[in-house]
Each structure stands twice: as structure tokens, then as C-alpha cells.
Design an enzyme around this catalytic site. Structure first.
Site, PDB file in Angstrom:
ATOM      1  N   TYR A  23       0.625  -1.182  -0.065  1.00  0.00           N
ATOM      2  CA  TYR A  23      -0.046  -0.170  -0.053  1.00  0.00           C
ATOM      3  C   TYR A  23       0.948   1.352   0.090  1.00  0.00           C
ATOM      4  CZ  TYR A  23      -3.620  -3.420   1.205  1.00  0.00           C
ATOM      5  OH  TYR A  23      -4.539  -4.492   1.043  1.00  0.00           O
ATOM      6  N   ASN A  75     -12.845   4.330  -2.037  1.00  0.00           N
ATOM      7  CA  ASN A  75     -11.887   3.345  -1.812  1.00  0.00           C
ATOM      8  C   ASN A  75     -12.772   2.435  -0.844  1.00  0.00           C
ATOM      9  OD1 ASN A  75     -10.044   1.280  -1.419  1.00  0.00           O
ATOM     10  ND2 ASN A  75      -8.387   2.533  -1.229  1.00  0.00           N
ATOM     11  N   HIS A  81     -15.318  -6.315  -1.799  1.00  0.00           N
ATOM     12  CA  HIS A  81     -15.565  -7.995  -2.009  1.00  0.00           C
ATOM     13  C   HIS A  81     -16.787  -8.464  -1.050  1.00  0.00           C
ATOM     14  CE1 HIS A  81     -11.602  -7.106  -3.379  1.00  0.00           C
ATOM     15  NE2 HIS A  81     -11.281  -6.702  -2.057  1.00  0.00           N
ATOM     16  N   ASP A  88     -25.903  -1.135  -2.921  1.00  0.00           N
ATOM     17  CA  ASP A  88     -27.329  -0.587  -2.824  1.00  0.00           C
ATOM     18  C   ASP A  88     -27.275   0.748  -2.424  1.00  0.00           C
ATOM     19  OD1 ASP A  88     -28.051  -3.023  -3.422  1.00  0.00           O
ATOM     20  OD2 ASP A  88     -28.657  -3.917  -1.568  1.00  0.00           O
ATOM     21  N   HIS A 101      -8.386   1.992  -5.609  1.00  0.00           N
ATOM     22  CA  HIS A 101      -7.720   0.912  -5.060  1.00  0.00           C
ATOM     23  C   HIS A 101      -6.463   1.314  -5.240  1.00  0.00           C
ATOM     24  CE1 HIS A 101     -11.292  -1.566  -4.256  1.00  0.00           C
ATOM     25  NE2 HIS A 101     -11.552  -1.487  -5.535  1.00  0.00           N
ATOM     26  N   LEU A 102      -5.730   1.221  -4.102  1.00  0.00           N
ATOM     27  CA  LEU A 102      -4.141   1.253  -4.111  1.00  0.00           C
ATOM     28  C   LEU A 102      -3.545   0.488  -4.791  1.00  0.00           C
ATOM     29  CD1 LEU A 102      -4.083   2.544  -0.384  1.00  0.00           C
ATOM     30  CD2 LEU A 102      -3.330   4.059  -2.182  1.00  0.00           C
ATOM     31  N   SER A 103      -3.842  -0.652  -4.702  1.00  0.00           N
ATOM     32  CA  SER A 103      -3.210  -1.922  -5.127  1.00  0.00           C
ATOM     33  C   SER A 103      -4.044  -2.389  -6.167  1.00  0.00           C
ATOM     34  CB  SER A 103      -2.870  -2.868  -4.314  1.00  0.00           C
ATOM     35  OG  SER A 103      -4.416  -3.660  -3.614  1.00  0.00           O
ATOM     36  N   ARG A 112     -10.083 -11.336  -3.861  1.00  0.00           N
ATOM     37  CA  ARG A 112      -9.988  -9.965  -4.004  1.00  0.00           C
ATOM     38  C   ARG A 112     -10.404  -9.476  -5.437  1.00  0.00           C
ATOM     39  NH1 ARG A 112      -7.601  -7.475   0.489  1.00  0.00           N
ATOM     40  NH2 ARG A 112      -6.257  -8.881   1.506  1.00  0.00           N
TER      41      ARG A 112
END
Length: 148
Positions: A23, A75, A81, A88, A101-103, A112
Site C-alpha cells: 500500500y 476506496n 468484496h 445498494d 484501489h491502491l493496489s 479480491r
């Protein structure tokens, strides 16, 4: 001037120290400060919230419908997941959003690879570390300018 909302999911308060090889070493406070400055320079206001609690994020998304928020950047972290509730809520308020997302979740463990948000997001930016946030904000600013 648009009001933008940046939401950070669980464990992102640990950025800078949690698994820096995945990260990075940039803290959440540093990310937020840079993005607030960039939004302001573009003539917009960015509001930021991090929570480890799903219901807090859902309630903030609900509030966005009434408070003049034009766009949501999110994020969802591990909630990506698992959270039908976030999906919703985002669909319920009808505001455009970008998933961040960082990764790169697709280059990580198989669990993931699935996102409950990606198919409804205007876009997904991932894998660029802290720059993922900057790239997402730039995309939102460009979209707002295009649609103005």
C-alpha cells in the site's frame, strides 16, 4: 463549484504503516490533504471520510443525496468484496462514483478479484498506489468540466 465526497473503507487509517510493500508509505492524511488542495485549485470542495464501519459509510452516502454532493470517490477497501450494502447505497442515491484501489486487486488473491461496485462505477482506478486517488480525482474534475 462542485462538492465531492471521498470515502475510505476499513483499515485505510493505517496507511503508511500497514503492509507498505503493498500500500505504500503515504499516510491517509497526506492523501486527503493533497486531494483537498487539488480540488480547491480546480474550484471544487472535497469532503473526506474514513471509517472501519460499513454503516457509517452507508449513512454518509445517504446524506450525500441531500447535501449537494455531485460525485463520490470511494476506496471501499475490504468492503469491495463483501458489501452489498455499499452497492445498494450508491445505487440508491443515484450519484456518479469512481471506485479506487491502491493496489491492483486482480493481481492479488483470488477472493479480491470480485467487486460489488465495479460494474456500477463510472470508472475504476487501481494499482497506482497513492496516485490512484489523484488519477481518480483528475478524472472526476475532467468529467465535471465536460458536463458543465
Amino acid at each position: 463549484m462542485a462538492h465531492l465526497l471521498l470515502l475510505h473503507g476499513p483499515n485505510l487509517n493505517l496507511l503508511g504503516t500497514r503492509e507498505p510493500e503493498v500500500y505504500g508509505r503515504t499516510t491517509l492524511a497526506q492523501i486527503d490533504a493533497a486531494l483537498v488542495d487539488r480540488a480547491q485549485a480546480a474550484g471544487h470542495v472535497l469532503h473526506c471520510l474514513q471509517s472501519n464501519a460499513e454503516h457509517v459509510l452507508v449513512e454518509r452516502i445517504h446524506a450525500a443525496r441531500e447535501d449537494g454532493t455531485a460525485y463520490i470517490l470511494i476506496n471501499p477497501a475490504a468492503f469491495t468484496h463483501t458489501s452489498v450494502a455499499l452497492r445498494d447505497a450508491l445505487l440508491g442515491v443515484g450519484l456518479p462514483f469512481v471506485e479506487i484501489h491502491l493496489s491492483n486487486p486482480h493481481a492479488r488473491e483470488p477472493f479480491r478479484h470480485h467487486s460489488y461496485l465495479s460494474d456500477k462505477a463510472d470508472g475504476v482506478i487501481c494499482g497506482f498506489g497513492a496516485d490512484s486517488y489523484r488519477l481518480a480525482l483528475e478524472a472526476v474534475i475532467a468529467r465535471l468540466e465536460r458536463d458543465a
